[in-house]
Design an enzyme around this catalytic site. Structure first.
Site, PDB file in Angstrom:
ATOM      1  N   GLU A  61      -2.407  18.414 -12.715  1.00  0.00           N
ATOM      2  CA  GLU A  61      -2.954  18.863 -13.993  1.00  0.00           C
ATOM      3  C   GLU A  61      -4.403  19.270 -13.847  1.00  0.00           C
ATOM      4  OE1 GLU A  61      -1.078  16.536 -17.091  1.00  0.00           O
ATOM      5  OE2 GLU A  61      -2.714  17.037 -18.455  1.00  0.00           O
TER       6      GLU A  61
ATOM      7  N   HIS B 258       2.591  16.863 -27.938  1.00  0.00           N
ATOM      8  CA  HIS B 258       2.233  15.489 -27.591  1.00  0.00           C
ATOM      9  C   HIS B 258       0.940  15.000 -28.232  1.00  0.00           C
ATOM     10  CE1 HIS B 258       5.552  15.866 -24.830  1.00  0.00           C
ATOM     11  NE2 HIS B 258       5.368  14.659 -24.333  1.00  0.00           N
TER      12      HIS B 258
ATOM     13  N   ARG C 101       0.003  22.531 -16.062  1.00  0.00           N
ATOM     14  CA  ARG C 101       0.797  21.323 -16.293  1.00  0.00           C
ATOM     15  C   ARG C 101       0.545  20.755 -17.685  1.00  0.00           C
ATOM     16  NH1 ARG C 101       2.656  16.344 -12.264  1.00  0.00           N
ATOM     17  NH2 ARG C 101       3.927  15.388 -13.891  1.00  0.00           N
TER      18      ARG C 101
ATOM     19  N   ASN D  91       2.469  19.129 -22.358  1.00  0.00           N
ATOM     20  CA  ASN D  91       2.074  18.259 -23.464  1.00  0.00           C
ATOM     21  C   ASN D  91       2.268  18.917 -24.826  1.00  0.00           C
ATOM     22  OD1 ASN D  91       1.283  16.179 -21.735  1.00  0.00           O
ATOM     23  ND2 ASN D  91      -0.744  17.099 -21.449  1.00  0.00           N
TER      24      ASN D  91
ATOM     25  N   LYS E 111       4.385  11.472 -12.041  1.00  0.00           N
ATOM     26  CA  LYS E 111       3.473  10.642 -12.835  1.00  0.00           C
ATOM     27  C   LYS E 111       4.101   9.261 -12.979  1.00  0.00           C
ATOM     28  CE  LYS E 111       0.907  13.938 -15.640  1.00  0.00           C
ATOM     29  NZ  LYS E 111       0.516  14.325 -17.015  1.00  0.00           N
TER      30      LYS E 111
ATOM     31  N   GLU F 154      12.526  17.082 -25.603  1.00  0.00           N
ATOM     32  CA  GLU F 154      11.804  17.520 -24.394  1.00  0.00           C
ATOM     33  C   GLU F 154      12.530  18.701 -23.730  1.00  0.00           C
ATOM     34  OE1 GLU F 154       8.829  16.134 -23.534  1.00  0.00           O
ATOM     35  OE2 GLU F 154       8.854  13.998 -24.047  1.00  0.00           O
TER      36      GLU F 154
ATOM     37  N   ARG G  87       0.816  -1.240   0.000  1.00  0.00           N
ATOM     38  CA  ARG G  87       0.000   0.000   0.000  1.00  0.00           C
ATOM     39  C   ARG G  87       0.838   1.272   0.000  1.00  0.00           C
ATOM     40  NH1 ARG G  87      -3.232  -3.126   3.426  1.00  0.00           N
ATOM     41  NH2 ARG G  87      -4.976  -3.976   2.244  1.00  0.00           N
TER      42      ARG G  87
ATOM     43  N   HIS H 229       1.576  11.824 -30.117  1.00  0.00           N
ATOM     44  CA  HIS H 229       0.889  10.597 -29.737  1.00  0.00           C
ATOM     45  C   HIS H 229       0.281   9.907 -30.971  1.00  0.00           C
ATOM     46  CE1 HIS H 229      -1.630   7.908 -27.321  1.00  0.00           C
ATOM     47  NE2 HIS H 229      -2.571   8.160 -28.217  1.00  0.00           N
TER      48      HIS H 229
ATOM     49  N   LYS I 270      10.396  22.186 -15.003  1.00  0.00           N
ATOM     50  CA  LYS I 270       9.408  21.158 -14.655  1.00  0.00           C
ATOM     51  C   LYS I 270       9.013  21.288 -13.184  1.00  0.00           C
ATOM     52  CE  LYS I 270       7.402  16.839 -15.369  1.00  0.00           C
ATOM     53  NZ  LYS I 270       7.371  15.566 -16.058  1.00  0.00           N
TER      54      LYS I 270
ATOM     55  N   HIS J 223       9.608   8.090 -28.363  1.00  0.00           N
ATOM     56  CA  HIS J 223       8.682   9.091 -27.818  1.00  0.00           C
ATOM     57  C   HIS J 223       9.200  10.526 -28.042  1.00  0.00           C
ATOM     58  CE1 HIS J 223       5.878  11.139 -25.216  1.00  0.00           C
ATOM     59  NE2 HIS J 223       6.912  11.691 -24.608  1.00  0.00           N
TER      60      HIS J 223
HETATM   61  N1  LIG Z   1       6.245   9.863 -15.976  1.00  0.00           N
HETATM   62  C1  LIG Z   1       6.365  10.830 -16.857  1.00  0.00           C
HETATM   63  O1  LIG Z   1       6.099  11.996 -16.555  1.00  0.00           O
HETATM   64  C2  LIG Z   1       6.851  10.500 -18.224  1.00  0.00           C
HETATM   65  C3  LIG Z   1       7.219  11.523 -19.088  1.00  0.00           C
HETATM   66  C4  LIG Z   1       7.733  11.187 -20.343  1.00  0.00           C
HETATM   67  C5  LIG Z   1       7.869   9.855 -20.696  1.00  0.00           C
HETATM   68  N2  LIG Z   1       7.493   8.875 -19.822  1.00  0.00           N
HETATM   69  C6  LIG Z   1       7.666   7.445 -20.150  1.00  0.00           C
HETATM   70  O2  LIG Z   1       9.055   7.215 -20.298  1.00  0.00           O
HETATM   71  C7  LIG Z   1       9.244   6.083 -21.150  1.00  0.00           C
HETATM   72  C8  LIG Z   1      10.366   6.379 -22.105  1.00  0.00           C
HETATM   73  O3  LIG Z   1      11.534   6.639 -21.373  1.00  0.00           O
HETATM   74  P1  LIG Z   1      12.972   6.611 -22.042  1.00  0.00           P
HETATM   75  O4  LIG Z   1      12.940   7.390 -23.297  1.00  0.00           O
HETATM   76  O5  LIG Z   1      13.926   6.978 -21.000  1.00  0.00           O
HETATM   77  O6  LIG Z   1      13.108   5.111 -22.519  1.00  0.00           O
HETATM   78  P2  LIG Z   1      13.697   3.767 -21.838  1.00  0.00           P
HETATM   79  O7  LIG Z   1      13.512   3.765 -20.382  1.00  0.00           O
HETATM   80  O8  LIG Z   1      13.116   2.645 -22.613  1.00  0.00           O
HETATM   81  O9  LIG Z   1      15.254   3.872 -22.166  1.00  0.00           O
HETATM   82  C9  LIG Z   1      15.669   3.862 -23.514  1.00  0.00           C
HETATM   83  C10 LIG Z   1      16.748   2.800 -23.763  1.00  0.00           C
HETATM   84  O10 LIG Z   1      17.990   3.287 -23.304  1.00  0.00           O
HETATM   85  C11 LIG Z   1      18.619   2.329 -22.440  1.00  0.00           C
HETATM   86  N3  LIG Z   1      19.382   3.099 -21.482  1.00  0.00           N
HETATM   87  C12 LIG Z   1      18.886   3.847 -20.469  1.00  0.00           C
HETATM   88  N4  LIG Z   1      19.866   4.524 -19.870  1.00  0.00           N
HETATM   89  C13 LIG Z   1      21.025   4.209 -20.487  1.00  0.00           C
HETATM   90  C14 LIG Z   1      22.355   4.618 -20.328  1.00  0.00           C
HETATM   91  N5  LIG Z   1      22.705   5.540 -19.406  1.00  0.00           N
HETATM   92  N6  LIG Z   1      23.291   4.056 -21.120  1.00  0.00           N
HETATM   93  C15 LIG Z   1      22.917   3.175 -22.074  1.00  0.00           C
HETATM   94  N7  LIG Z   1      21.663   2.776 -22.297  1.00  0.00           N
HETATM   95  C16 LIG Z   1      20.714   3.292 -21.514  1.00  0.00           C
HETATM   96  C17 LIG Z   1      17.467   1.548 -21.878  1.00  0.00           C
HETATM   97  O11 LIG Z   1      17.877   0.267 -21.471  1.00  0.00           O
HETATM   98  C18 LIG Z   1      16.502   1.489 -23.054  1.00  0.00           C
HETATM   99  O12 LIG Z   1      16.855   0.458 -23.924  1.00  0.00           O
HETATM  100  C19 LIG Z   1       7.907   5.813 -21.813  1.00  0.00           C
HETATM  101  O13 LIG Z   1       7.330   4.672 -21.244  1.00  0.00           O
HETATM  102  C20 LIG Z   1       7.078   7.038 -21.455  1.00  0.00           C
HETATM  103  O14 LIG Z   1       5.706   6.743 -21.331  1.00  0.00           O
HETATM  104  C21 LIG Z   1       6.998   9.182 -18.607  1.00  0.00           C
HETATM  105 ZN   LIG Z   2       6.961  13.484 -23.495  1.00  0.00          ZN
END
Ligand SMILES: NC(=O)c1ccc[n+]([C@@H]2O[C@H](COP(=O)([O-])OP(=O)(O)OC[C@H]3O[C@@H](n4cnc5c(N)ncnc54)[C@H](O)[C@@H]3O)[C@@H](O)[C@H]2O)c1
Ligand SMILES: [Zn+2]
Length: 383
Positions: free
Chosen positions: A248, A260, A253, A257, A154, A196, A132, A264, A238, A278
């Site tokens: 939001e 986005h 906030r 987007n 988030k 971003e 929890r 999307h 941020k 992304h």
């Molecule tokens: N919570 C939020 O506010 C928010 C905002 C934007 C995106 N997201 C989410 O984030 C995700 C995408 O995140 P991402 O772009 O970081 O992708 P990811 O976490 O998939 O990382 C991308 C790739 O890079 C590799 N990697 C990570 N760090 C590394 C490093 N230092 N050296 C070598 N390789 C490395 C990972 O293993 C992966 O293969 C999506 O699921 C998206 O929905 C969330």
């Molecule tokens: Zn984004």
């Protein structure tokens, strides 16, 4: 609204996310991975953490992070999940919960997310519901995670209905950003995260966008000082926005987007797969959002051109024909608009866009004429 405060020392910068009762620090600097134990000291309810990472990141950094905790007398175990978005599926989440429970955590155990946005979103949501709710710390390792997903609380996972439809607002206790970890990140991932970064300038900091135009290429080529500056500015932006509108509930906030709604739709059409990351979709989406703003007479055409030119110059795929992993895609405006309607940002099927009156002048709009949108997409597809 309280502005985020900053303190500086020994090449480390701290930004405070000011949320009543749940305020936390973002520590930014080189080499912080090895200092995570000291940084977390005083925040842990008990000397016990479980690190969650992915199979690409764990071999690079997990042992060092565990050692950093152990040096401060904290027991640290590591669990790994497969790299990539599939780890945010329900089944993978269930597996992680059972693996976590196998470690016999208690309510005072802290989870530590070591990885990109996938590991951060997954671990944050796991922390929100494990027993929890237990505390968690973010140690983001991609540029996207360092400037965006690790800050703001988030968390969530994916379902067959779409991405991030199951989740929670759940803030970390601390964010540790070691800027050196970007050295191992593939260039394409770095570039995707950069979209971003530029976004914050386009939302409401025109001077920062100018800085990006002047310094973006050097930053992406590996300049450490510029990289740190961009991460700090992004986290400040941020933190400011999240402190003022955590859930939001106003349009503030929602400005995050920018790009986005279009992005999307492009991601949905490319199957949320490796053909379009992304951040890449956000880059193309921001260019389209500015084009739409210009076409609606809201924004000077010169500003829209500046946005498109800068993103293209650093190497982001802003033209639709540049997207699709080399296979020319059969884009259709109607299909893209359908995806936009299904987006969770659409309220009661009404399309929501972040548009702009110029660089640094973004606002939320719910009255975009679909014929104008259709025309814009037709032209973008033909270009
Ligand atoms: N919570 C939020 O506010 C928010 C905002 C934007 C995106 N997201 C989410 O984030 C995700 C995408 O995140 P991402 O772009 O970081 O992708 P990811 O976490 O998939 O990382 C991308 C790739 O890079 C590799 N990697 C990570 N760090 C590394 C490093 N230092 N050296 C070598 N390789 C490395 C990972 O293993 C992966 O293969 C999506 O699921 C998206 O929905 C969330
Ligand atoms: Zn984004």
């Amino acid at each position: 609204m309280n502005a985020p405060t900053e303190t500086t020392g020994q090449a480390r910068r701290t930004i405070r996310v000011d949320l009543a009762g749940r305020a936390y620090d973002i520590a930014i600097g080189p080499g912080l991975l090895d200092r995570a134990g000291e940084l977390a000291a005083g925040l842990l309810a008990a000397p016990r953490v479980i690190i969650v990472s992915d199979q690409t990141v764990a071999p690079l950094y997990a042992a060092r992070l565990a050692a950093a905790f152990e040096r401060t007398g904290v027991r640290a175990n590591t669990l790994t999940v497969p790299a990539g978005e599939s780890s945010k599926e329900f089944a993978a989440f269930g597996q992680l919960m059972n693996d976590l429970l196998d470690q016999r955590p208690d309510r005072k155990t802290t989870l530590v997310a070591l990885g990109g946005g996938v590991v951060g979103d997954l671990t944050g949501f796991a922390a929100a519901v494990l027993l929890r709710g237990v505390d968690f710390i973010q140690v983001p390792t991609t540029l996207l995670a360092q400037v965006d997903s690790s800050v703001g609380g988030k968390t969530g996972i994916n379902t067959r209905h779409g991405k991030n439809l199951v989740g929670a607002f759940y803030q970390p206790r601390l964010v540790v950003i070691d800027t050196d970890m970007l050295d191992s990140l593939p260039r394409r991932e770095l570039l995707a995260g950069y979209a971003e970064v530029a976004k914050y300038g386009l939302i409401d900091e025109p001077d920062f966008f100018t800085w990006c135009e002047e310094n973006g290429a050097a930053l992406l080529a590996g300049d450490a000082a510029r990289r740190s500056h961009a991460i700090e500015q992004s986290c400040l932006a941020k933190a400011r926005i999240v402190a003022a509108d955590e859930r939001e509930t106003t349009d503030l906030r929602a400005l995050l987007n920018l790009g986005h709604t279009f992005g999307h739709a492009l991601e949905a059409e490319t199957g949320f797969g490796p053909d379009l990351l992304h951040g890449e979709s956000v880059g193309a989406g921001m260019a389209l959002a500015f084009d739409l703003s210009a076409r609606m007479g809201l924004c000077p055409a010169a500003d829209a051109e500046r946005v498109r030119r800068h993103l293209a110059e650093v190497g982001l795929p802003v033209r639709l024909r540049a997207i699709g992993g080399g296979n020319r895609r059969d884009w259709q405006a109607e299909r893209l608009i359908d995806h936009m309607r299904g987006d969770k940002k659409a309220e009661a099927g009404r399309l929501t866009f972040v548009l702009a009156r110029g660089i640094g002048k973004a606002f939320v709009s719910r009255d975009v004429d679909e014929r104008v949108l259709h025309g814009l997409l037709d032209d973008a597809i033909a270009a």
